[in-house]
Design an enzyme around this catalytic site. Sequence first.
Site, PDB file in Angstrom:
ATOM      1  N   ARG A 156      45.183 -50.394 -18.378  1.00 42.84           N
ATOM      2  CA  ARG A 156      45.323 -49.670 -17.109  1.00 42.84           C
ATOM      3  C   ARG A 156      46.372 -50.372 -16.256  1.00 42.84           C
ATOM      4  O   ARG A 156      46.868 -51.434 -16.640  1.00 42.84           O
ATOM      5  CB  ARG A 156      43.978 -49.724 -16.365  1.00 42.84           C
ATOM      6  CG  ARG A 156      43.513 -51.174 -16.211  1.00 42.84           C
ATOM      7  CD  ARG A 156      42.315 -51.322 -15.319  1.00 42.84           C
ATOM      8  NE  ARG A 156      41.671 -52.619 -15.464  1.00 42.84           N
ATOM      9  CZ  ARG A 156      42.009 -53.726 -14.807  1.00 42.84           C
ATOM     10  NH1 ARG A 156      43.027 -53.719 -13.951  1.00 42.84           N
ATOM     11  NH2 ARG A 156      41.362 -54.857 -15.007  1.00 42.84           N
ATOM     12  N   LYS A 180      35.572 -70.486 -27.603  1.00 41.36           N
ATOM     13  CA  LYS A 180      35.792 -71.893 -27.278  1.00 41.36           C
ATOM     14  C   LYS A 180      36.294 -71.941 -25.837  1.00 41.36           C
ATOM     15  O   LYS A 180      37.117 -71.129 -25.434  1.00 41.36           O
ATOM     16  CB  LYS A 180      36.858 -72.449 -28.221  1.00 41.36           C
ATOM     17  CG  LYS A 180      37.258 -73.872 -27.942  1.00 41.36           C
ATOM     18  CD  LYS A 180      36.425 -74.822 -28.755  1.00 41.36           C
ATOM     19  CE  LYS A 180      36.670 -76.264 -28.332  1.00 41.36           C
ATOM     20  NZ  LYS A 180      35.487 -77.116 -28.566  1.00 41.36           N
ATOM     21  N   HIS A 224      46.251 -68.988 -16.835  1.00 40.82           N
ATOM     22  CA  HIS A 224      46.119 -67.572 -17.192  1.00 40.82           C
ATOM     23  C   HIS A 224      47.501 -66.960 -17.021  1.00 40.82           C
ATOM     24  O   HIS A 224      48.005 -66.856 -15.913  1.00 40.82           O
ATOM     25  CB  HIS A 224      45.092 -66.893 -16.269  1.00 40.82           C
ATOM     26  CG  HIS A 224      45.037 -65.397 -16.438  1.00 40.82           C
ATOM     27  ND1 HIS A 224      43.871 -64.733 -16.741  1.00 40.82           N
ATOM     28  CD2 HIS A 224      45.987 -64.438 -16.330  1.00 40.82           C
ATOM     29  CE1 HIS A 224      44.119 -63.425 -16.821  1.00 40.82           C
ATOM     30  NE2 HIS A 224      45.401 -63.223 -16.567  1.00 40.82           N
ATOM     31  N   VAL A 242      45.808 -54.779 -10.622  1.00 41.82           N
ATOM     32  CA  VAL A 242      45.885 -55.106  -9.203  1.00 41.82           C
ATOM     33  C   VAL A 242      47.238 -55.741  -8.878  1.00 41.82           C
ATOM     34  O   VAL A 242      47.920 -55.365  -7.922  1.00 41.82           O
ATOM     35  CB  VAL A 242      44.741 -56.076  -8.822  1.00 41.82           C
ATOM     36  CG1 VAL A 242      44.880 -56.545  -7.382  1.00 41.82           C
ATOM     37  CG2 VAL A 242      43.375 -55.428  -9.048  1.00 41.82           C
ATOM     38  N   GLY A 295      36.534 -57.980 -14.062  1.00 45.56           N
ATOM     39  CA  GLY A 295      36.375 -58.488 -12.703  1.00 45.56           C
ATOM     40  C   GLY A 295      35.708 -59.850 -12.653  1.00 45.56           C
ATOM     41  O   GLY A 295      35.132 -60.221 -11.647  1.00 45.56           O
ATOM     42  N   GLY A 296      35.799 -60.619 -13.761  1.00 45.48           N
ATOM     43  CA  GLY A 296      35.244 -61.973 -13.780  1.00 45.48           C
ATOM     44  C   GLY A 296      33.735 -62.043 -13.941  1.00 45.48           C
ATOM     45  O   GLY A 296      33.157 -63.129 -13.879  1.00 45.48           O
ATOM     46  N   LYS A 311      30.573 -64.620 -23.128  1.00 43.39           N
ATOM     47  CA  LYS A 311      31.244 -63.533 -22.407  1.00 43.39           C
ATOM     48  C   LYS A 311      30.708 -62.155 -22.797  1.00 43.39           C
ATOM     49  O   LYS A 311      30.331 -61.928 -23.951  1.00 43.39           O
ATOM     50  CB  LYS A 311      32.760 -63.594 -22.692  1.00 43.39           C
ATOM     51  CG  LYS A 311      33.394 -64.901 -22.228  1.00 43.39           C
ATOM     52  CD  LYS A 311      34.839 -65.042 -22.689  1.00 43.39           C
ATOM     53  CE  LYS A 311      35.794 -64.186 -21.885  1.00 43.39           C
ATOM     54  NZ  LYS A 311      37.205 -64.548 -22.169  1.00 43.39           N
TER      55      LYS A 311
HETATM   56  P1  ADP Z   1      43.076 -57.134 -12.611  1.00 39.55           P
HETATM   57  O1  ADP Z   1      42.885 -57.489 -14.050  1.00 39.55           O
HETATM   58  O2  ADP Z   1      43.869 -55.918 -12.380  1.00 39.55           O
HETATM   59  O3  ADP Z   1      43.466 -58.303 -11.814  1.00 39.55           O
HETATM   60  P2  ADP Z   1      40.398 -57.311 -11.647  1.00 39.55           P
HETATM   61  O4  ADP Z   1      39.720 -58.017 -12.756  1.00 39.55           O
HETATM   62  O5  ADP Z   1      40.624 -57.987 -10.367  1.00 39.55           O
HETATM   63  O6  ADP Z   1      41.702 -56.647 -12.191  1.00 39.55           O
HETATM   64  O7  ADP Z   1      39.624 -55.954 -11.387  1.00 39.55           O
HETATM   65  C1  ADP Z   1      40.181 -54.962 -10.580  1.00 39.55           C
HETATM   66  C2  ADP Z   1      39.086 -54.132 -10.010  1.00 39.55           C
HETATM   67  O8  ADP Z   1      38.425 -53.432 -11.033  1.00 39.55           O
HETATM   68  C3  ADP Z   1      38.017 -54.939  -9.297  1.00 39.55           C
HETATM   69  O9  ADP Z   1      37.532 -54.149  -8.248  1.00 39.55           O
HETATM   70  C4  ADP Z   1      36.980 -55.147 -10.368  1.00 39.55           C
HETATM   71  O10 ADP Z   1      35.716 -55.372  -9.809  1.00 39.55           O
HETATM   72  C5  ADP Z   1      37.069 -53.842 -11.115  1.00 39.55           C
HETATM   73  N1  ADP Z   1      36.769 -53.953 -12.546  1.00 39.55           N
HETATM   74  C6  ADP Z   1      37.520 -54.556 -13.487  1.00 39.55           C
HETATM   75  N2  ADP Z   1      36.986 -54.411 -14.702  1.00 39.55           N
HETATM   76  C7  ADP Z   1      35.857 -53.689 -14.542  1.00 39.55           C
HETATM   77  C8  ADP Z   1      34.848 -53.195 -15.430  1.00 39.55           C
HETATM   78  N3  ADP Z   1      34.878 -53.410 -16.751  1.00 39.55           N
HETATM   79  N4  ADP Z   1      33.836 -52.491 -14.893  1.00 39.55           N
HETATM   80  C9  ADP Z   1      33.792 -52.258 -13.574  1.00 39.55           C
HETATM   81  N5  ADP Z   1      34.709 -52.699 -12.697  1.00 39.55           N
HETATM   82  C10 ADP Z   1      35.721 -53.396 -13.160  1.00 39.55           C
HETATM   83  P1  ADP Z   2      37.632 -60.337 -17.192  1.00 43.37           P
HETATM   84  O1  ADP Z   2      37.487 -59.207 -18.167  1.00 43.37           O
HETATM   85  O2  ADP Z   2      36.508 -60.466 -16.271  1.00 43.37           O
HETATM   86  O3  ADP Z   2      38.980 -60.339 -16.559  1.00 43.37           O
HETATM   87  P2  ADP Z   2      38.578 -62.478 -18.950  1.00 43.37           P
HETATM   88  O4  ADP Z   2      38.141 -62.540 -20.350  1.00 43.37           O
HETATM   89  O5  ADP Z   2      39.937 -61.969 -18.673  1.00 43.37           O
HETATM   90  O6  ADP Z   2      37.518 -61.632 -18.120  1.00 43.37           O
HETATM   91  O7  ADP Z   2      38.393 -63.911 -18.282  1.00 43.37           O
HETATM   92  C1  ADP Z   2      38.514 -64.082 -16.892  1.00 43.37           C
HETATM   93  C2  ADP Z   2      38.888 -65.511 -16.577  1.00 43.37           C
HETATM   94  O8  ADP Z   2      37.884 -66.423 -17.067  1.00 43.37           O
HETATM   95  C3  ADP Z   2      40.172 -65.988 -17.211  1.00 43.37           C
HETATM   96  O9  ADP Z   2      41.309 -65.640 -16.451  1.00 43.37           O
HETATM   97  C4  ADP Z   2      39.960 -67.490 -17.295  1.00 43.37           C
HETATM   98  O10 ADP Z   2      40.248 -68.122 -16.070  1.00 43.37           O
HETATM   99  C5  ADP Z   2      38.471 -67.609 -17.560  1.00 43.37           C
HETATM  100  N1  ADP Z   2      38.225 -67.699 -19.007  1.00 43.37           N
HETATM  101  C6  ADP Z   2      37.890 -66.681 -19.825  1.00 43.37           C
HETATM  102  N2  ADP Z   2      37.739 -67.104 -21.111  1.00 43.37           N
HETATM  103  C7  ADP Z   2      37.986 -68.430 -21.101  1.00 43.37           C
HETATM  104  C8  ADP Z   2      38.001 -69.448 -22.120  1.00 43.37           C
HETATM  105  N3  ADP Z   2      37.690 -69.182 -23.384  1.00 43.37           N
HETATM  106  N4  ADP Z   2      38.300 -70.715 -21.742  1.00 43.37           N
HETATM  107  C9  ADP Z   2      38.595 -71.018 -20.458  1.00 43.37           C
HETATM  108  N5  ADP Z   2      38.597 -70.108 -19.467  1.00 43.37           N
HETATM  109  C10 ADP Z   2      38.309 -68.821 -19.769  1.00 43.37           C
HETATM  110 MG    MG Z   3      40.797 -60.524 -17.533  1.00 38.16          MG
END
Ligand code: ADP
Ligand code: ADP
Ligand code: MG
Length: 449
Positions: free
Chosen positions: A292, A201, A208, A295, A164-165, A158
């Site tokens: 922050r 891991k 989630h 969504v 944003g995944g 990661k």
């Molecule tokens: P939430 O955690 O509120 O569900 P999302 O992961 O769906 O948020 O992200 C919300 C919006 O912010 C999306 O348009 C996503 O692409 C953007 N976003 C989230 N984290 C970042 C980041 N670290 N850098 C740029 N854009 C981000």
């Molecule tokens: P983002 O900053 O893009 O939101 P997260 O760390 O919140 O990233 O992870 C986004 C999603 O990826 C989680 O909601 C989960 O579904 C999956 N994920 C992240 N880390 C793990 C993990 N260690 N094991 C299984 N799924 C994971």
């Molecule tokens: Mg997240």
Amino acid sequence: MFNKILIANRGEIAVRVIRACREMGIETVAVYSEVDRNALHVQMADEAVCIGPGKAQDSYLNMENIISATVLTGAQAIHPGFGFLSENSKFAQMCKECNITFIGPDAETIDNMGNKSKAREIMLKSGVPVIPGTEGSIETVEDALKEADRIGYPIMVKASAGGGGRGIRIVRAKEELKKAFETAKSEAKVAFGDDTMYIEKFIEKPRHIEFQILADNYGNVIHLCERDCSIQRRNQKVLEEAPSPVMSHELRKKMGEVAVKAAKSVNYKSVGTIEFLVDKNFNFYFMEMNTRIQVEHPITEMITGVDLVKEQIRVSAGEKIEFSQEDIDIKGHSIECRINAENPKKGFRPSPGTITLEHLPGGSGVRIDSSIYQGYTIPPTYDSMVAKLIVHGADRKEAISKMKRSLEEFLIDGIDTNIEFQLNILYNDSFQKGDYDTGFIQSNEDTLF
Ligand code: ADP
Ligand code: ADP
Ligand code: MG
């Protein structure tokens, strides 16, 4: 209280913040890029300032231009929304130096919690259960291989700056690690300008579940219960519900206390979210904190009756939270569907263009947070989420039937949307039973399209 707030964002969240301000008697300033001249938030705000060309880098991420617009219009505070500059500590610091209130936590907190590997370290030290993984970040493939052996496959690679995944890869066996590490790293470099990586891991079939936090400047920290965001595509949320269908009173109490402890340990102020993964045995692990508004905040508003954006503005203006943990009560059940301009049948390809016809669902317990209108042209430049459909029912069963009929009423012509895809989720048996995990969409591919 502030007299005037500038909203450094676009789309539905800009509209959402403008609405809160209007109800509070606060004047609003919208900022927009050249391609957003006709956007709804520009029309709804009291004033609007163009801050640059379409490319986000030149407009919505252009800190100097946004600060100039704030000074020029005499706004006392900036609401950053989500995405863009909302988790940028440099921007929060810049606001402070210009005597402008950044509506969010202070720069130091953003720095600590916005960096996901650093946040893990801080949480570990505070005694919060964290997903097993690396301590701090890792630099090279060799280190990654060593760490992965120690942690045990499957693992997740990661990006520390991720959001944003993006910048996430699952690795099931040693042979896959090098490629996954390198592609995730370069994706992070492009998306976030920071390719620091860490390893966790991989938790099999988790849910989630995240806790909403509200904290003021006087050490009052409360949580507003949980949201279940397990319906995801490529680690990005698609549908969210509150409360979680698997939550017990005891687990909520336990997780809520940990979430509050986590927020307190970094001296958190403002609204924020502690995200957890919960495994099949209901062990829960801290995953990240979003510093922050999120969504999916409306589903929490629907079940608690608390307006999170207004509270966020109030605490930023130095007001005390006027209620306590005991006052927070869950009423009914809420679901949110993210409506995106995209075509699920064509690999979720974005579908910008002009909306030729729009009919929004309505009726009791139905809420739309959107930035579209009939005749509006969605530019290809930004995120494809154009609306959020939120329903509130007496219980989960009623919320599901309300969501179904609302999606069926929702008409958008001229562009492709994921409305039918969302409807297929609602009709799925496992979903209806509340029996799902983050792999739901992937494992139901044959019936959802
Ligand atoms: P939430 O955690 O509120 O569900 P999302 O992961 O769906 O948020 O992200 C919300 C919006 O912010 C999306 O348009 C996503 O692409 C953007 N976003 C989230 N984290 C970042 C980041 N670290 N850098 C740029 N854009 C981000
Ligand atoms: P983002 O900053 O893009 O939101 P997260 O760390 O919140 O990233 O992870 C986004 C999603 O990826 C989680 O909601 C989960 O579904 C999956 N994920 C992240 N880390 C793990 C993990 N260690 N094991 C299984 N799924 C994971
Ligand atoms: Mg997240």
